[in-house]
Design a protein around this motif. Structure first.
Motif, PDB file in Angstrom:
ATOM      1  N   LYS A  29      68.841  55.129 -10.893  1.00  0.00           N
ATOM      2  CA  LYS A  29      68.960  56.549 -11.222  1.00  0.00           C
ATOM      3  C   LYS A  29      70.321  57.129 -10.837  1.00  0.00           C
ATOM      4  O   LYS A  29      70.930  57.860 -11.615  1.00  0.00           O
ATOM      5  N   GLU A  30      70.788  56.832  -9.653  1.00  0.00           N
ATOM      6  CA  GLU A  30      72.080  57.373  -9.211  1.00  0.00           C
ATOM      7  C   GLU A  30      73.227  56.807 -10.046  1.00  0.00           C
ATOM      8  O   GLU A  30      74.163  57.519 -10.389  1.00  0.00           O
ATOM      9  N   GLY A  32      73.029  55.851 -13.120  1.00  0.00           N
ATOM     10  CA  GLY A  32      72.944  56.486 -14.431  1.00  0.00           C
ATOM     11  C   GLY A  32      73.597  57.854 -14.447  1.00  0.00           C
ATOM     12  O   GLY A  32      74.287  58.222 -15.404  1.00  0.00           O
ATOM     13  N   LYS A  33      73.396  58.601 -13.367  1.00  0.00           N
ATOM     14  CA  LYS A  33      74.028  59.915 -13.261  1.00  0.00           C
ATOM     15  C   LYS A  33      75.544  59.787 -13.188  1.00  0.00           C
ATOM     16  O   LYS A  33      76.270  60.565 -13.804  1.00  0.00           O
ATOM     17  N   GLN A  34      76.019  58.819 -12.433  1.00  0.00           N
ATOM     18  CA  GLN A  34      77.458  58.625 -12.279  1.00  0.00           C
ATOM     19  C   GLN A  34      78.110  58.202 -13.590  1.00  0.00           C
ATOM     20  O   GLN A  34      79.177  58.696 -13.945  1.00  0.00           O
ATOM     21  N   THR A  35      77.472  57.284 -14.300  1.00  0.00           N
ATOM     22  CA  THR A  35      78.067  56.829 -15.554  1.00  0.00           C
ATOM     23  C   THR A  35      78.010  57.927 -16.620  1.00  0.00           C
ATOM     24  O   THR A  35      78.923  58.035 -17.433  1.00  0.00           O
ATOM     25  N   ALA A  36      76.962  58.739 -16.608  1.00  0.00           N
ATOM     26  CA  ALA A  36      76.892  59.849 -17.557  1.00  0.00           C
ATOM     27  C   ALA A  36      77.996  60.862 -17.290  1.00  0.00           C
ATOM     28  O   ALA A  36      78.636  61.364 -18.224  1.00  0.00           O
ATOM     29  N   LEU A  37      78.248  61.142 -16.025  1.00  0.00           N
ATOM     30  CA  LEU A  37      79.322  62.064 -15.674  1.00  0.00           C
ATOM     31  C   LEU A  37      80.685  61.476 -16.031  1.00  0.00           C
ATOM     32  O   LEU A  37      81.559  62.187 -16.536  1.00  0.00           O
TER      33      LEU A  37
END
Length: 58
Positions: A29-30, A32-37
């Motif tokens: 989850k973390e 995924g958030k980093q790559t989306a940002l």
């Protein structure tokens, strides 16, 4: 023109992100958030470069 270039560059960067997810890089989850940002930031910076080129800055 800039909106279309941003949409194309965002789609391109997101495609690379999903290729990395297929290889199980940053699947949690973390991550995924980093790559989306990072996709949002990179596509925005590339759009800024296109805008500078389009308006004759270089």
């Amino acid at each position: 023109m800039l909106v279309l270039s941003w949409a194309y560059l965002f789609h391109f960067c997101a495609g690379i992100r999903f290729l990395l997810l297929d290889t199980h890089v940053a699947v949690h989850k973390e991550g995924g958030k980093q790559t989306a940002l990072s996709v949002l930031i990179v596509s925005s910076l590339l759009t800024l470069a296109v805008a500078l080129k389009l308006f004759g800055a270089f």
